[in-house]
Design an enzyme around this catalytic site. Structure first.
Site, PDB file in Angstrom:
ATOM      1  N   VAL A 103      -9.403  42.664 -41.018  1.00  0.00           N
ATOM      2  CA  VAL A 103      -8.663  43.906 -40.760  1.00  0.00           C
ATOM      3  C   VAL A 103      -7.389  43.643 -39.957  1.00  0.00           C
ATOM      4  O   VAL A 103      -6.603  44.539 -39.720  1.00  0.00           O
ATOM      5  CB  VAL A 103      -9.550  44.954 -40.044  1.00  0.00           C
ATOM      6  CG1 VAL A 103      -9.587  44.762 -38.552  1.00  0.00           C
ATOM      7  CG2 VAL A 103      -9.106  46.367 -40.357  1.00  0.00           C
ATOM      8  N   GLY A 104      -7.229  42.377 -39.553  1.00  0.00           N
ATOM      9  CA  GLY A 104      -6.034  42.052 -38.784  1.00  0.00           C
ATOM     10  C   GLY A 104      -5.800  40.550 -38.775  1.00  0.00           C
ATOM     11  O   GLY A 104      -5.030  40.040 -37.964  1.00  0.00           O
ATOM     12  N   GLY A 105      -6.524  39.843 -39.654  1.00  0.00           N
ATOM     13  CA  GLY A 105      -6.352  38.395 -39.718  1.00  0.00           C
ATOM     14  C   GLY A 105      -7.669  37.642 -39.729  1.00  0.00           C
ATOM     15  O   GLY A 105      -7.695  36.407 -39.656  1.00  0.00           O
ATOM     16  N   SER A 106      -8.772  38.355 -39.838  1.00  0.00           N
ATOM     17  CA  SER A 106     -10.087  37.731 -39.647  1.00  0.00           C
ATOM     18  C   SER A 106     -10.520  36.761 -40.727  1.00  0.00           C
ATOM     19  O   SER A 106     -11.498  36.035 -40.537  1.00  0.00           O
ATOM     20  CB  SER A 106     -11.155  38.801 -39.505  1.00  0.00           C
ATOM     21  OG  SER A 106     -11.165  39.236 -38.187  1.00  0.00           O
TER      22      SER A 106
ATOM     23  N   LEU B 134     -16.001  42.441 -33.738  1.00  0.00           N
ATOM     24  CA  LEU B 134     -15.155  41.946 -34.844  1.00  0.00           C
ATOM     25  C   LEU B 134     -13.659  42.008 -34.533  1.00  0.00           C
ATOM     26  O   LEU B 134     -12.862  41.447 -35.261  1.00  0.00           O
ATOM     27  CB  LEU B 134     -15.393  42.720 -36.154  1.00  0.00           C
ATOM     28  CG  LEU B 134     -16.793  42.804 -36.718  1.00  0.00           C
ATOM     29  CD1 LEU B 134     -16.789  43.609 -38.017  1.00  0.00           C
ATOM     30  CD2 LEU B 134     -17.359  41.434 -37.000  1.00  0.00           C
TER      31      LEU B 134
ATOM     32  N   SER C  36     -12.278  37.117 -37.029  1.00  0.00           N
ATOM     33  CA  SER C  36     -13.692  37.277 -36.763  1.00  0.00           C
ATOM     34  C   SER C  36     -14.582  36.515 -37.750  1.00  0.00           C
ATOM     35  O   SER C  36     -15.793  36.394 -37.500  1.00  0.00           O
ATOM     36  CB  SER C  36     -14.077  38.758 -36.778  1.00  0.00           C
ATOM     37  OG  SER C  36     -13.754  39.357 -38.012  1.00  0.00           O
TER      38      SER C  36
ATOM     39  N   LYS D   3     -20.360  36.308 -44.221  1.00  0.00           N
ATOM     40  CA  LYS D   3     -20.084  36.744 -42.846  1.00  0.00           C
ATOM     41  C   LYS D   3     -21.148  37.773 -42.443  1.00  0.00           C
ATOM     42  O   LYS D   3     -21.551  38.606 -43.273  1.00  0.00           O
ATOM     43  CB  LYS D   3     -18.685  37.363 -42.822  1.00  0.00           C
ATOM     44  CG  LYS D   3     -18.206  37.822 -41.473  1.00  0.00           C
ATOM     45  CD  LYS D   3     -16.797  38.399 -41.588  1.00  0.00           C
ATOM     46  CE  LYS D   3     -16.267  38.855 -40.253  1.00  0.00           C
ATOM     47  NZ  LYS D   3     -14.930  39.442 -40.359  1.00  0.00           N
TER      48      LYS D   3
HETATM   49  C1  LIG Z   1      -4.154  48.657 -23.947  1.00  0.00           C
HETATM   50  C2  LIG Z   1      -4.202  47.784 -25.131  1.00  0.00           C
HETATM   51  C3  LIG Z   1      -5.592  47.418 -25.519  1.00  0.00           C
HETATM   52  C4  LIG Z   1      -5.558  46.595 -26.742  1.00  0.00           C
HETATM   53  C5  LIG Z   1      -6.863  46.000 -26.992  1.00  0.00           C
HETATM   54  C6  LIG Z   1      -6.807  45.073 -28.141  1.00  0.00           C
HETATM   55  C7  LIG Z   1      -7.523  45.589 -29.282  1.00  0.00           C
HETATM   56  C8  LIG Z   1      -7.567  45.028 -30.434  1.00  0.00           C
HETATM   57  C9  LIG Z   1      -6.943  43.755 -30.733  1.00  0.00           C
HETATM   58  C10 LIG Z   1      -6.760  43.656 -32.197  1.00  0.00           C
HETATM   59  C11 LIG Z   1      -7.002  42.311 -32.635  1.00  0.00           C
HETATM   60  C12 LIG Z   1      -7.180  42.351 -34.110  1.00  0.00           C
HETATM   61  C13 LIG Z   1      -8.106  41.296 -34.531  1.00  0.00           C
HETATM   62  C14 LIG Z   1      -8.523  41.585 -35.934  1.00  0.00           C
HETATM   63  C15 LIG Z   1      -9.654  40.794 -36.300  1.00  0.00           C
HETATM   64  C16 LIG Z   1     -10.144  41.182 -37.678  1.00  0.00           C
HETATM   65  O1  LIG Z   1      -9.439  41.107 -38.662  1.00  0.00           O
HETATM   66  N1  LIG Z   1     -11.397  41.641 -37.738  1.00  0.00           N
HETATM   67  C17 LIG Z   1     -12.036  41.991 -38.980  1.00  0.00           C
HETATM   68  C18 LIG Z   1     -12.884  43.173 -38.863  1.00  0.00           C
HETATM   69  O2  LIG Z   1     -13.498  43.417 -40.100  1.00  0.00           O
END
Ligand SMILES: CCCCCC/C=C\CCCCCCCC(=O)NCCO
Length: 573
Positions: A237-240, A190, A216, A141
């Site tokens: 970090v949240g499902g990427s 990301l 991501s 990545k």
């Molecule tokens: C007013 C609310 C605003 C919220 C904006 C949304 C912000 C973030 C959304 C989070 C989505 C998480 C996706 C995670 C993707 C991931 O795992 N990335 C890996 C990074 O290393």
């Protein structure tokens, strides 16, 4: 006199705004020029790989290109193929996959030389013992640090800033004989689960160019699914790792964050405690990731390099146990009901596990509304101001507009919207309150996350549950523009970053006609997010659907054992 003052004020404002606009235009044109240079560099790297690949005999390509990770490893070990032949095969396969997916950022030019050096050692160095990953080509990545290459995370401002050292994981892979041969695409920032950025463009799903391969680590999943790589490293970090795998029918795992080193890794928001990201393997099947992790965790090499990583080695005893496990399962987390195809996949995986003797018990996620709230507050840390500043100094990818717009709304107005939204769209109200107003609120959220971790793990202990089975997200692969609009569907994956659990996915089925009929007849559409999920899941016949398995930290071997059990009997083709 009054008229003069009014005219004066208006012209001052106009001049100020015009100055701002022209400064931005100047910067945008500088950035566009940088993009053009970077794309030319990428084209050169593709040409280099193409030229190198053309030197490989077709019969060799045909022989190597169908080998699994295990077969590739074996043939490299026994010398029936060379490292250079393996790398050239994957140059060719990746170029083909890239044509339909745009999944590659850069080919790693040194990979040809590394392959030659390994071949030379094997041939001429007395007493040379081939390392376990001798000659195996790896994709990375884009944000995984490799010396001499950019980690832009999709920001134009971060191009032409090559990282000076390899990450600990890349260093280990190289020492073990692996050959990183290309970098794969990511969404800008990301923090999204589509895959587009102004530097390298839009990555497409191999089965349907109108849909996203997820994010991501979407370049990675698209490349793997299109047969352009045999194994790769993603980050999550949240499902990427899990969402791109789920969308493309590939498999992968995000270990709990202390099983790999984070030294030198540039995440989406630096300085973020508690919502932990981690690198992890992605491949066509989970068997491949298992083989890799056995090698990487064979000894304490990682913690010898980075004392912040506890010396936890591969636990074969745990992995090869045959005693039944007690697995909690849920098809709905109480925040976002998944579409019928996703629910069916979990129930099918449950049957597979029961047939293997495991005990499946229903599980309810405690306080699901608050999980998404805590996750978003802690993942953004500073209410999005770090990312907003970076984005304002960049070309903003159109697929990120929804998120950027939300971050840009001043916090008091966000709270006002939240109050109004509570009446007709309470889930949006919850989200619009998520960005922190001050450090006191942030500290309280950190305390709440710590308390939630205790509550959750105690609940699992009380119910004697070893692992959890659940959906990885709510839909099949979505049309590109819909993914960023549905960022709250990350509740299914984000929870395991918040808990710092190990969590992985395997594909179990594909969308069938009955699923689509159920979607029309039964799936709710009482708010905008449900409408988007429903719309985005239409016309998805044949797309892969996966399930997720999660276990407490340092129990990766249990998680992998369950994923393997599902994979062995799932009828996914
Ligand atoms: C007013 C609310 C605003 C919220 C904006 C949304 C912000 C973030 C959304 C989070 C989505 C998480 C996706 C995670 C993707 C991931 O795992 N990335 C890996 C990074 O290393």
């Amino acid at each position: 006199m009054i008229l003069l003052i009014v005219v004066g004020v208006f012209s001052a404002i106009f001049t100020y705004l015009w100055r701002l606009w022209s400064l931005r235009e100047k910067r945008q044109s500088e950035l566009r020029e940088i993009v053009a240079r970077k794309r030319a560099e990428r084209d050169e790297s593709v040409k280099f790989a193409q030229k190198s690949a053309e030197k490989l005999e077709k019969s060799k390509f045909d022989q190597i290109s169908v080998m699994s990770f295990e077969e590739l490893k074996e043939n490299l070990q026994n010398g029936s193929i060379s490292c250079l032949e393996a790398v050239r095969t994957y140059y060719q396969k990746a170029i083909l996959a890239n044509k339909s997916t745009n999944s590659i950022c850069m080919f790693i030019l040194e990979s040809e030389k590394w392959a030659e050096e390994w071949d030379e050692k094997a041939k001429n160095q007395e007493g040379f013992v081939k390392p376990p990953l001798f000659g195996v080509p790896f994709s990375l990545k884009e944000c995984v640090p490799i010396k001499g290459y950019d980690q832009t995370r999709g920001f134009v401002q971060d191009t032409f800033r090559p990282t000076p050292v390899d990450s600990v994981l890349v260093e280990q892979l190289k020492l073990l004989g692996a050959i990183p041969f290309c970098q794969t695409n990511v969404p800008q920032s990301l923090l999204s689960f589509n895959c587009s950025n102004p530097v390298y463009g839009l990555t497409k799903h191999p089965l349907n160019p109108e849909r996203t391969p997820g994010g991501s680590s979407g370049g990675e999943s698209a490349l793997l699914a299109a047969n352009g790589s045999v194994i790769g490293i993603g980050g999550d970090v949240g499902g990427s790792i899990r969402i791109p795998c789920a969308f493309t029918g590939t498999a992968g795992i995000k270990p709990s964050h202390l099983r790999f080193s984070h030294r030198g890794v540039c995440g989406s928001v630096p300085g973020r405690p508690l919502i932990n990201s981690n690198d992890g393997p992605m491949a066509k099947d989970i068997k491949t990731s298992i083989e890799l992790l056995k090698i990487l965790w064979n000894d304490t090499w990682i913690s010898d390099q980075d004392p912040y990583v506890p010396p936890v080695v591969w636990n074969e005893k745990e992995f090869s146990k045959t005693s039944p496990l007690r697995i909690g399962y849920y098809i709905d987390d109480g925040w976002f009901t998944p579409t019928p195809m996703v629910q069916r996949a979990v129930l099918e995986a449950k049957e597979i596990l029961e047939a293997k003797g495991h005990i499946l018990v229903p599980f309810r996620v405690p306080n699901a509304y608050n999980v998404m709230f805590m996750f978003l507050r802690a993942v953004c840390v500073d209410a999005g101001s770090f990312l907003s500043r970076k984005l304002m100094n960049d070309i903003i990818d159109p697929l990120l507009y929804t998120q950027v717009l939300l971050w840009m709304i001043p916090l008091p107005i966000q709270r006002l919207f939240a109050w109004m939204a509570n009446v007709f769209f309470p889930r949006l109200g919850n989200i619009m309150r998520a960005m922190t107003l001050n450090t006191a609120q942030l500290r309280q959220t950190y305390a709440d996350i710590e308390a939630y971790r205790s509550e959750f793990t105690q609940l699992m202990k009380d119910k004697n549950i070893d692992a959890l089975l659940c959906p990885p997200t709510v839909t099949p692969a979505l049309p590109h523009v819909m993914a960023s609009k549905l960022f709250t569907a990350t509740s299914y994956t984000g929870i395991f970053n918040l808990l710092d659990f190990a969590a992985g996915v395997v594909p179990v089925t594909r969308v069938c006609k009955e699923d689509l009929q159920k979607l029309e007849d039964e799936y709710e559409e009482h708010d905008l997010w449900y409408k988007i999920a429903k719309n985005g899941s239409r016309d998805s016949l044949g797309l892969p659907i996966a399930v997720q398995v999660a276990t407490p930290p340092f129990k990766e071997e249990v998680c992998l054992r369950i994923l393997r059990d599902i994979e062995q009997d799932a009828k996914f083709q």
